[in-house]
Write a protein that holds these residues in place. Sequence first.
Motif, PDB file in Angstrom:
ATOM      1  N   THR A  84       0.822  -1.215   0.000  1.00  0.00           N
ATOM      2  CA  THR A  84       0.000   0.000   0.000  1.00  0.00           C
ATOM      3  C   THR A  84       0.854   1.261   0.000  1.00  0.00           C
ATOM      4  O   THR A  84       1.914   1.293   0.613  1.00  0.00           O
ATOM      5  N   ALA A  85       0.383   2.288  -0.672  1.00  0.00           N
ATOM      6  CA  ALA A  85       0.972   3.619  -0.586  1.00  0.00           C
ATOM      7  C   ALA A  85       0.065   4.490   0.266  1.00  0.00           C
ATOM      8  O   ALA A  85      -1.092   4.728  -0.093  1.00  0.00           O
ATOM      9  N   VAL A  86       0.573   4.927   1.421  1.00  0.00           N
ATOM     10  CA  VAL A  86      -0.184   5.776   2.334  1.00  0.00           C
ATOM     11  C   VAL A  86       0.302   7.206   2.147  1.00  0.00           C
ATOM     12  O   VAL A  86       1.453   7.519   2.456  1.00  0.00           O
ATOM     13  N   THR A  87      -0.547   8.049   1.612  1.00  0.00           N
ATOM     14  CA  THR A  87      -0.152   9.420   1.290  1.00  0.00           C
ATOM     15  C   THR A  87      -0.984  10.398   2.103  1.00  0.00           C
ATOM     16  O   THR A  87      -2.206  10.451   1.949  1.00  0.00           O
ATOM     17  N   PHE A  88      -0.314  11.154   2.951  1.00  0.00           N
ATOM     18  CA  PHE A  88      -0.988  12.164   3.759  1.00  0.00           C
ATOM     19  C   PHE A  88      -1.098  13.467   2.972  1.00  0.00           C
ATOM     20  O   PHE A  88      -0.089  14.113   2.703  1.00  0.00           O
ATOM     21  N   HIS A  89      -2.321  13.807   2.601  1.00  0.00           N
ATOM     22  CA  HIS A  89      -2.590  15.093   1.936  1.00  0.00           C
ATOM     23  C   HIS A  89      -2.774  16.096   3.068  1.00  0.00           C
ATOM     24  O   HIS A  89      -3.881  16.537   3.381  1.00  0.00           O
ATOM     25  N   ALA A  90      -1.642  16.455   3.687  1.00  0.00           N
ATOM     26  CA  ALA A  90      -1.665  17.040   5.030  1.00  0.00           C
ATOM     27  C   ALA A  90      -2.255  18.440   5.111  1.00  0.00           C
ATOM     28  O   ALA A  90      -2.728  18.850   6.167  1.00  0.00           O
ATOM     29  N   LEU A  91      -2.228  19.196   4.025  1.00  0.00           N
ATOM     30  CA  LEU A  91      -2.752  20.564   4.025  1.00  0.00           C
ATOM     31  C   LEU A  91      -3.904  20.706   3.036  1.00  0.00           C
ATOM     32  O   LEU A  91      -4.140  21.794   2.488  1.00  0.00           O
ATOM     33  N   LEU A  92      -4.632  19.629   2.821  1.00  0.00           N
ATOM     34  CA  LEU A  92      -5.696  19.612   1.830  1.00  0.00           C
ATOM     35  C   LEU A  92      -6.696  20.746   2.081  1.00  0.00           C
ATOM     36  O   LEU A  92      -7.153  20.961   3.203  1.00  0.00           O
ATOM     37  N   GLY A  93      -7.015  21.460   1.021  1.00  0.00           N
ATOM     38  CA  GLY A  93      -8.010  22.526   1.125  1.00  0.00           C
ATOM     39  C   GLY A  93      -7.611  23.655   2.056  1.00  0.00           C
ATOM     40  O   GLY A  93      -8.459  24.311   2.655  1.00  0.00           O
ATOM     41  N   GLY A  94      -6.292  23.904   2.172  1.00  0.00           N
ATOM     42  CA  GLY A  94      -5.830  24.990   3.026  1.00  0.00           C
ATOM     43  C   GLY A  94      -6.033  24.727   4.501  1.00  0.00           C
ATOM     44  O   GLY A  94      -6.228  25.667   5.294  1.00  0.00           O
ATOM     45  N   LEU A  95      -5.953  23.459   4.899  1.00  0.00           N
ATOM     46  CA  LEU A  95      -6.138  23.094   6.301  1.00  0.00           C
ATOM     47  C   LEU A  95      -5.173  23.868   7.190  1.00  0.00           C
ATOM     48  O   LEU A  95      -3.991  24.028   6.856  1.00  0.00           O
ATOM     49  N   ASP A  96      -5.643  24.346   8.318  1.00  0.00           N
ATOM     50  CA  ASP A  96      -4.815  25.076   9.276  1.00  0.00           C
ATOM     51  C   ASP A  96      -3.592  24.233   9.632  1.00  0.00           C
ATOM     52  O   ASP A  96      -3.730  23.075  10.033  1.00  0.00           O
ATOM     53  N   PRO A  97      -2.374  24.757   9.474  1.00  0.00           N
ATOM     54  CA  PRO A  97      -1.178  23.973   9.795  1.00  0.00           C
ATOM     55  C   PRO A  97      -1.191  23.364  11.188  1.00  0.00           C
ATOM     56  O   PRO A  97      -0.727  22.230  11.381  1.00  0.00           O
ATOM     57  N   GLU A  98      -1.723  24.084  12.174  1.00  0.00           N
ATOM     58  CA  GLU A  98      -1.767  23.544  13.529  1.00  0.00           C
ATOM     59  C   GLU A  98      -2.653  22.299  13.592  1.00  0.00           C
ATOM     60  O   GLU A  98      -2.314  21.307  14.248  1.00  0.00           O
ATOM     61  N   VAL A  99      -3.785  22.346  12.894  1.00  0.00           N
ATOM     62  CA  VAL A  99      -4.685  21.191  12.840  1.00  0.00           C
ATOM     63  C   VAL A  99      -4.014  20.042  12.097  1.00  0.00           C
ATOM     64  O   VAL A  99      -4.127  18.870  12.476  1.00  0.00           O
ATOM     65  N   SER A 100      -3.305  20.364  11.024  1.00  0.00           N
ATOM     66  CA  SER A 100      -2.595  19.355  10.250  1.00  0.00           C
ATOM     67  C   SER A 100      -1.505  18.674  11.081  1.00  0.00           C
ATOM     68  O   SER A 100      -1.399  17.443  11.112  1.00  0.00           O
ATOM     69  N   TRP A 101      -0.713  19.485  11.760  1.00  0.00           N
ATOM     70  CA  TRP A 101       0.370  18.938  12.590  1.00  0.00           C
ATOM     71  C   TRP A 101      -0.175  18.039  13.697  1.00  0.00           C
ATOM     72  O   TRP A 101       0.454  17.028  14.058  1.00  0.00           O
ATOM     73  N   ARG A 102      -1.316  18.373  14.227  1.00  0.00           N
ATOM     74  CA  ARG A 102      -1.891  17.585  15.312  1.00  0.00           C
ATOM     75  C   ARG A 102      -2.101  16.134  14.871  1.00  0.00           C
ATOM     76  O   ARG A 102      -1.825  15.185  15.619  1.00  0.00           O
ATOM     77  N   SER A 103      -2.550  15.957  13.642  1.00  0.00           N
ATOM     78  CA  SER A 103      -2.757  14.614  13.105  1.00  0.00           C
ATOM     79  C   SER A 103      -1.435  13.902  12.845  1.00  0.00           C
ATOM     80  O   SER A 103      -1.254  12.734  13.205  1.00  0.00           O
TER      81      SER A 103
END
Length: 334
Positions: free
Chosen positions: A292-311
């Motif tokens: 499997t390729a697990v790809t984190f689209h970590a800032l999808l749709g302009g997600l708040d960086p703090e919210v992204s980092w939390r995940s």
Amino acid sequence: MQLNLRYDMNRPDFGAPHPELYRTAIEQSVWADRLGFSQVFLAEHHGAEGGYCPSSMIQAASILGATKTIVAHLSALVVTMHDPLRLAEDLAVLDNIAPGRLWLTAGMGYRPHEFEMFGKDITKRLAIMNETMATLKLAWTGEPFEFQGRTVRVTPAPVTPGGPKIYMGGSTDKSAIRAAKAGYQYFPGHPDLFTLYREEREKAGFPPPEELRRPAASFLYVTDDPDRDWPVVAPHVAYATNTYAEWAKERGTGETRYSAAETVEALKAMPNIKVLTPDQCFDYLKELGAGTAVTFHALLGGLDPEVSWRSLRLFEKEVLPRLRAEEGLLENRA
């Protein structure tokens, strides 16, 4: 199992500002590099309302200069939008900055306004792409060659023999057949196309291609409280999902993993959108398995960086160690 990041920088009005997104993409790539992630995928489109990254090569330079081993994969690089010689130069320089760590999936493009923006004839896009791909091959020898009736030379030559690794991208049967007959590796917009590609490649006399990895969710978010975070991430995911679904109409044909969604419940029903607890995430990825390729689209749709980092940090703390403990599940990237 391969771990990756992906960025496109497309954002709605309520998304994080672009300077924050670009800086966070560098910082998260450094984080991923330290943890042994394999690739960071960087997308490209032009003139998009949400500021979709139009210059993935420059973004790649910012990431390659800050990391040590992770691959920057331009996917897709819309080669028809670029002057062939200048494209060969830029990619060669990137390969000199980080030898062997630049890959690209060559895309032909499908959005009419992009061709209009650059004065290109969309009806001739296949011919433009073919000329560009042939030019890259000649340019990366470092030797003089004939281009549009004149002798030219691209220097410096790439460090990687033959130049950066190239995949052909596409979302139609024709793209699969074209990649197969030319002997390129193939990165399909939908996994079903890979079967056709493999068959046509064998008919053309080429050796078996690289295996296509099973994709995990397009958006995977790890949280200790899904009920709290679904309403936080949903507007951003919906924006991205609806944008890609709308753009797919411009293509007219082909496959896409995205469809329109107007509510949180509609997003929850999508199999490629996952907001999971650490235990749920581990079970989900373990079930998907080693290929499997697990790809984190970590800032999808302009997600708040703090919210992204939390995940991402929760994944690092509570999921990644368990994946590593499963023998043969997670790749050990050199």
